[in-house]
Design a protein around this motif. Sequence first.
Motif, PDB file in Angstrom:
ATOM      1  N   GLY A   1      42.891  50.901  30.188  1.00 28.22           N
ATOM      2  CA  GLY A   1      42.697  50.174  28.942  1.00 28.22           C
ATOM      3  C   GLY A   1      43.500  48.905  28.807  1.00 28.22           C
ATOM      4  O   GLY A   1      43.121  48.007  28.050  1.00 28.22           O
TER       5      GLY A   1
ATOM      6  N   THR B   1      39.279  47.595  25.365  1.00 28.46           N
ATOM      7  CA  THR B   1      39.682  47.771  26.767  1.00 28.46           C
ATOM      8  C   THR B   1      39.616  46.473  27.568  1.00 28.46           C
ATOM      9  O   THR B   1      39.912  46.488  28.772  1.00 28.46           O
TER      10      THR B   1
ATOM     11  N   TYR C   1      34.939  47.748  24.567  1.00 28.42           N
ATOM     12  CA  TYR C   1      35.668  48.884  24.006  1.00 28.42           C
ATOM     13  C   TYR C   1      35.335  50.189  24.717  1.00 28.42           C
ATOM     14  O   TYR C   1      34.344  50.300  25.445  1.00 28.42           O
ATOM     15  N   TRP C   2      36.152  51.187  24.433  1.00 31.08           N
ATOM     16  CA  TRP C   2      35.777  52.586  24.525  1.00 31.08           C
ATOM     17  C   TRP C   2      35.341  53.017  23.132  1.00 31.08           C
ATOM     18  O   TRP C   2      36.068  52.804  22.160  1.00 31.08           O
TER      19      TRP C   2
ATOM     20  N   ARG D   1      27.841  54.532  21.512  1.00 29.93           N
ATOM     21  CA  ARG D   1      29.163  54.788  22.090  1.00 29.93           C
ATOM     22  C   ARG D   1      29.119  54.439  23.576  1.00 29.93           C
ATOM     23  O   ARG D   1      28.538  55.167  24.386  1.00 29.93           O
TER      24      ARG D   1
ATOM     25  N   PHE E   1      31.579  53.010  26.987  1.00 32.68           N
ATOM     26  CA  PHE E   1      32.935  53.072  27.503  1.00 32.68           C
ATOM     27  C   PHE E   1      33.034  52.037  28.622  1.00 32.68           C
ATOM     28  O   PHE E   1      32.813  52.327  29.793  1.00 32.68           O
TER      29      PHE E   1
ATOM     30  N   HIS F   1      34.514  48.953  31.007  1.00 35.07           N
ATOM     31  CA  HIS F   1      35.723  48.581  31.741  1.00 35.07           C
ATOM     32  C   HIS F   1      35.609  47.244  32.451  1.00 35.07           C
ATOM     33  O   HIS F   1      36.563  46.820  33.107  1.00 35.07           O
TER      34      HIS F   1
ATOM     35  N   ASN G   1      29.981  49.937  32.475  1.00 40.15           N
ATOM     36  CA  ASN G   1      30.418  51.097  31.702  1.00 40.15           C
ATOM     37  C   ASN G   1      30.841  52.234  32.618  1.00 40.15           C
ATOM     38  O   ASN G   1      30.301  52.407  33.715  1.00 40.15           O
TER      39      ASN G   1
END
Length: 689
Positions: free
Chosen positions: A78, A137, A156-157, A193, A195, A197, A216
């Motif tokens: 993160g 993140t 984001y996450w 949702r 996640f 990176h 993701n």
Amino acid sequence: MLMKIRASQWVALGLVLGSYYCARETRVDPAEKQGISSRFQFQRQEIAVDPLASEGLRTTRKVHPSLERIKSWVSATGAAATLADLDGDGLENDLLLVDTRVDRVVIEPCPGTGDRFPPFSLTVRGLPFRSETMSPTGTLVGDFNEDSLVDVLVYYWGRTPVLFLRQSADSLDDQSFTPQELVAIEPGAEPLRWFTHAATQADIDGDGHLDLIVGNFFQDGADILNEQGTGVATVMHAGKSKATNGGGAKLFLWQPTSSATPQITQFRNASETLERLCGKGWVLAAGAVDMDRDGLPEIYLAHDFGPDRLLHNRSKPGDPEFALCEGVRTMLTPKSFVLGRDSFKGMGMGFGDVNNDGLFDIYVSNIADEWALQESHFLWTSTGRTEEFQKGIAPFVQSSERYGLSRSGWGWDSRLADFDNDGKLEAVQATGFAKGKISEPGKLSAIDQGLYRLGLLKHGINRWPELQALGTTNDRMIHDPRFWPKFTPPTADLSGYSVNPFYAQADSGRFVNIAAELGINDFFNTRGIAIADVDGDGRLDFVYANQWEPSVYFHNESSPQEGSFSNGFLGLHVLIPLEPADPRPLTITPGHPDHPLSTRRAIGATAKLRLPNGQIRIAQADGGSGHSGRGSQAIHFGLGTSPAASHEIELEWRTTEGRMQSTVIQVSPGWHTVLLGTIKNPLEKGAAL
């Protein structure tokens, strides 16, 4: 006779495999190592924690109850850093830092550059945001709505990315940005949702406008950060080597907006194009660069738990199309050393021309930790046979051991840059995973208490044996977090006390790690590396974005020769007019840009430098390749002690109308601002300075 031939082949194969898997760090004569390290000097400064923080500093994430047993593993990512020019002074001296301890995006002047504006945090005003289940993140800087103002994308996450669109150049604070969804949602609905990176920008379809690639990690819709959740938060990776059940890479194509709403931007989701070829990998890094010099950038995706992917770009405006390319395996090539067929844990990547053939190579982080997991980092060096892209062949060979870059630790961001301006690239890498510590010895097991008293348990409990056992678990079980060993803070340690390597090239051409000689061999737990010439002196500075601990800025004060900084450099800030009918010719101005109206950074523009000795150097205006570090969008070349008063550079770029242009310019050493313009004839000579 036949048996002898076969035996000799097996012997040869054993020797090759032994050289790959039993190799160690490059060893050089101590005097030579000291001579190499004497060329570099960095002044370090810890970056102060967010002064706006109103709560205690966090040391771990809040996670779904089903993930509590692997909280250290879930909490290991993160941290992120971006260096950019937001205040318009022409220098990339503004820092966008994601500090996991305060769980927000903080924008502030880089240390040592003056109090040019008060630090502030970007807030998601007017859009759905739940701080208890959503965490930033990373960031990406660009002019996403093409209004000449620099915007920020935050990923984001727990939700889809948000575009923070700059409204005015007259102020720089949270209120000068308007948040807008990248992925549209219905009024009153919750965002998907995701996640995420990784994120980068490039003109993927060749229409003259910059598109977005988002990478993701966990499956879309997972419930990772919900402390109040029920059931199982997510399905983990389906195996350690071929998992395609992650979040996958997303592609968003830029598209025009109504003239009545110029402050709004929109992108068309074209992710099915990538998913069709790559599945849904566990993406930790992404990059885009033109590898075959046809004007369209190829895409590299670094996948955790499975093969990385290289996509040859065959797109047309509005119609993205790619071909999945893989390397060629020979009898003496381990399968994982063939691009696109590896079973390693790709976590970071960066571009640079290491073998000096005028084509980009790819430096990739995996896990290569002694007494833990020794895969190998990758250095995919180009073979020069770019025509093989058309056959679905990736024209690269795995050369990390040859160059001394195969080992270091649990790697993340990996970067190639010339920090001493000698014309040779250095390699830097972020390493470390979960840093364990013994805070309450009385709660340890009897055996661990004994080890602690003997001084043999200093940095937490090494959980690598459990992780190794997990790696051999049946794939039908590993996807369920309830079957995982316990990786819980604060005691669990997984490669938490690594040293980020700083590699420079020895006379042999191999890289040697001189981090200890430079005094930057702390036990950092780093995720992102952001590199830029912060103070405009031609020497590249950098930031380590560290996880659950202070991040650090390194100011470059290298003086390779006594008396003054004698190695020359050449830097280009390349800007492109936003108006298609703009008749201005190409102009070159010494110094840094003053942000002229109706221009943006020419992301993807490529510069090829020809040195007096005939050698070629190549670089691009990068759109944000890598894991969580985002550095300069300018082009930088070290010149060494070249006596030339001017240097020839071939520039290639795509106009905002989608036309490829190229020209040759003559520029003197130092920084220059190039405003791209109308070129009457290909490779027309520009003005010499």
